[in-house]
Write a protein that holds these residues in place. Sequence first.
Motif, mmCIF file in Angstrom:
data_model
loop_
_atom_site.group_PDB
_atom_site.id
_atom_site.type_symbol
_atom_site.label_atom_id
_atom_site.label_comp_id
_atom_site.label_asym_id
_atom_site.label_seq_id
_atom_site.Cartn_x
_atom_site.Cartn_y
_atom_site.Cartn_z
ATOM 1 N N GLU A 196 43.568 40.575 48.595
ATOM 2 C CA GLU A 196 43.877 41.868 47.984
ATOM 3 C C GLU A 196 44.058 41.735 46.480
ATOM 4 O OE1 GLU A 196 43.519 44.831 49.459
ATOM 5 O OE2 GLU A 196 42.826 43.601 51.140
ATOM 6 N N GLU A 197 44.708 40.659 46.047
ATOM 7 C CA GLU A 197 44.868 40.420 44.613
ATOM 8 C C GLU A 197 43.515 40.190 43.953
ATOM 9 O OE1 GLU A 197 47.626 37.149 44.561
ATOM 10 O OE2 GLU A 197 49.351 38.455 44.947
ATOM 11 N N LYS B 105 40.668 41.390 44.961
ATOM 12 C CA LYS B 105 39.988 42.688 44.913
ATOM 13 C C LYS B 105 40.461 43.498 43.710
ATOM 14 C CE LYS B 105 39.142 43.317 49.863
ATOM 15 N NZ LYS B 105 39.523 44.112 51.058
ATOM 16 N N LYS B 106 41.764 43.446 43.425
ATOM 17 C CA LYS B 106 42.308 44.157 42.267
ATOM 18 C C LYS B 106 41.755 43.577 40.965
ATOM 19 C CE LYS B 106 46.606 45.495 44.538
ATOM 20 N NZ LYS B 106 48.052 45.247 44.634
ATOM 21 N N HIS C 234 45.356 36.796 53.086
ATOM 22 C CA HIS C 234 45.106 38.240 52.974
ATOM 23 C C HIS C 234 45.691 38.793 51.674
ATOM 24 C CE1 HIS C 234 43.090 39.354 56.684
ATOM 25 N NE2 HIS C 234 43.897 38.544 57.348
ATOM 26 N N ILE C 235 46.866 38.329 51.310
ATOM 27 C CA ILE C 235 47.481 38.762 50.045
ATOM 28 C C ILE C 235 46.611 38.322 48.875
ATOM 29 C CG2 ILE C 235 49.464 38.385 48.512
ATOM 30 C CD1 ILE C 235 51.189 38.286 51.132
#
Length: 140
Positions: A97-98, A100-101, A93-94
């Motif tokens: 998110e990275e 996506k950034k 999940h981390i």
Amino acid sequence: MITVKEVAKILNMTEHTVRFYTDKGLVPSIKRDKNNKRLFDDESINWLTGVKYLKESGMSIEAIKEYVNLCLEGEATIPQRYEIFLEQQEKAHIQLEEAKKRVQFMNQKVEHYNQILNKMIPDDMNPGDWQKNSRNSVSV
């Protein structure tokens, strides 16, 4: 049953990686033919897929081997295996998110360069021009 070459293509891995993982004992269901060549069935492809995803989520080869060994020990290790996957799920999940950034950053840069290319704004990405344009800084 399929070969190393075929499974490598299916899982988007190199043949070397497939052999490495099997040599490390990470695919306990691997079969061999009379010439000792590796053969993969659905179960071994499933194991190899799991190894690939665990590795991509940051798990070491040694930790994956420990997980495989826990699986082979049986039901008594289910709580330990569950905890391993909870931890790897959080890491995934981390990473998501990275990612996506990173995508958002790339989208912004593509749009910015599109505006430059279409002469909507000047090229403000050249550090040599920043003094001339009275700009102190621009992000990469």
